[in-house]
Design a protein around this motif. Sequence first.
Motif, short mmCIF file in Angstrom:
data_model
loop_
_atom_site.label_atom_id
_atom_site.label_comp_id
_atom_site.label_asym_id
_atom_site.label_seq_id
_atom_site.Cartn_x
_atom_site.Cartn_y
_atom_site.Cartn_z
N LEU A 184 -21.34 18.10 -26.43
CA LEU A 184 -22.14 19.24 -25.98
C LEU A 184 -21.35 20.22 -25.11
CD1 LEU A 184 -25.32 17.20 -25.03
CD2 LEU A 184 -25.34 19.11 -26.65
N GLY A 185 -20.26 19.75 -24.52
CA GLY A 185 -19.52 20.57 -23.58
C GLY A 185 -20.29 20.78 -22.29
N GLY A 213 -25.88 14.53 -35.38
CA GLY A 213 -24.65 15.28 -35.62
C GLY A 213 -24.71 16.72 -35.15
N SER A 214 -25.76 17.08 -34.39
CA SER A 214 -25.95 18.49 -34.00
C SER A 214 -25.54 18.78 -32.55
CB SER A 214 -27.42 18.89 -34.19
OG SER A 214 -28.27 18.09 -33.39
N GLU A 215 -25.05 17.76 -31.84
CA GLU A 215 -24.66 18.01 -30.45
C GLU A 215 -23.59 19.09 -30.32
OE1 GLU A 215 -25.57 13.67 -28.33
OE2 GLU A 215 -23.66 13.97 -29.36
N SER A 238 -23.37 23.25 -39.22
CA SER A 238 -23.26 23.69 -37.82
C SER A 238 -23.48 25.19 -37.68
CB SER A 238 -21.90 23.30 -37.24
OG SER A 238 -20.85 23.86 -37.99
N GLU A 239 -23.05 25.97 -38.65
CA GLU A 239 -23.21 27.43 -38.56
C GLU A 239 -24.69 27.82 -38.60
OE1 GLU A 239 -21.76 31.33 -41.09
OE2 GLU A 239 -20.40 29.61 -40.96
N THR A 284 -33.19 19.84 -33.47
CA THR A 284 -31.96 20.28 -34.14
C THR A 284 -31.50 19.32 -35.22
OG1 THR A 284 -30.54 19.24 -32.46
CG2 THR A 284 -31.22 21.53 -32.08
N TYR A 285 -32.35 18.36 -35.60
CA TYR A 285 -31.98 17.49 -36.72
C TYR A 285 -31.98 18.29 -38.01
CZ TYR A 285 -32.30 14.30 -40.61
OH TYR A 285 -32.06 13.68 -41.81
N SER A 286 -30.98 18.05 -38.85
CA SER A 286 -30.94 18.69 -40.17
C SER A 286 -30.21 17.76 -41.12
CB SER A 286 -30.22 20.04 -40.10
OG SER A 286 -29.99 20.54 -41.41
#
Length: 315
Positions: free
Chosen positions: A101-102, A53-55, A28-29, A21-23
């Motif tokens: 992450l919740g 930053g994708s958590e 985020s969308e 999920t690295y970008s």
Amino acid sequence: MRSNQARLNTGNVVPLLGLGTYSSSNDSEITEKAIHMAIKMGYRHFDTAKIYGSEPALGKALMEAMNDGVVDREDIFVTSKLWSSDHHDPVSALNQSLQNLGMEYVDLYLVHWPVRFKSWAEYPIPNEEDFEDLDLESTWAGMEKCLELGLCKAIGVSNFSTKKLQHLLDFASVCPAVNQVEMHPMWRQNKLRKFCGEHKIHVSAYMPLGGPGNFWGSTSIVKEPIILSIAQKHKATPAQVALRWGMQKGASVIVKSFNEDRISENISALNVKLDDNDMINIEKLMERKILRGDHLINKTTSPYETIEQLWDYEI
């Protein structure tokens, strides 16, 4: 156990294909949309890190999927990583990641790099004044505390050489479950994989396609004539051949794409089966490490004055 999973030394299983999920854009969308697509296609392994930053996006997408009854938490394998500025307190760092992450726990928590920064250095490329001496015993004690508290199901490392793994094993109460490293048909990690196999440490491969699309990445792997020939033989794509090679070597492969066609193409690598000749021919490829870690090298404050020191001459 299904053939698309590997068993860790904890007894837990990890799906062999994971979505990274690295970008660099960190949208985020776009990230959430890609994760939803991946879940629908059958992905159950997701890789993130504080520094990516994708958590939050990953947590939101997974929570929505769980609330919709698409997946249960037990079906999902989530990896996150301790950033170099958080070595002084892995428990607090993981609690922050879990808040992002919740989630109540992650399945795997990794020491991202064998390097320690000052607490303010919460960015990917350090300045010379950001480095601190690495106290791996203290860091690993914090990682073991994370495990003891139930904040994660397994702990491990990333970007560790065999020498650094041996040093860790010399004092660790808990053996690392995973070492996540660059691994692909042109950087095969034979020495490291042998060592990890002997110590029941699972190897997870990042950049299994060479990281195309990233500023440091390369497209050379999927253009190699040997890979192209094997792909044609199996009516597969070069990317599928490269991914399947890693899985047949026993590694889990973390592949990053937010493109729907690529996400679908990559998971179809699970249906490809390479034969012995294919595996032998891939061994003929010239090796070249792509992500060298130059940003961690300096002669004044870093513990590593050269690239060779960072990787203990395994480069």
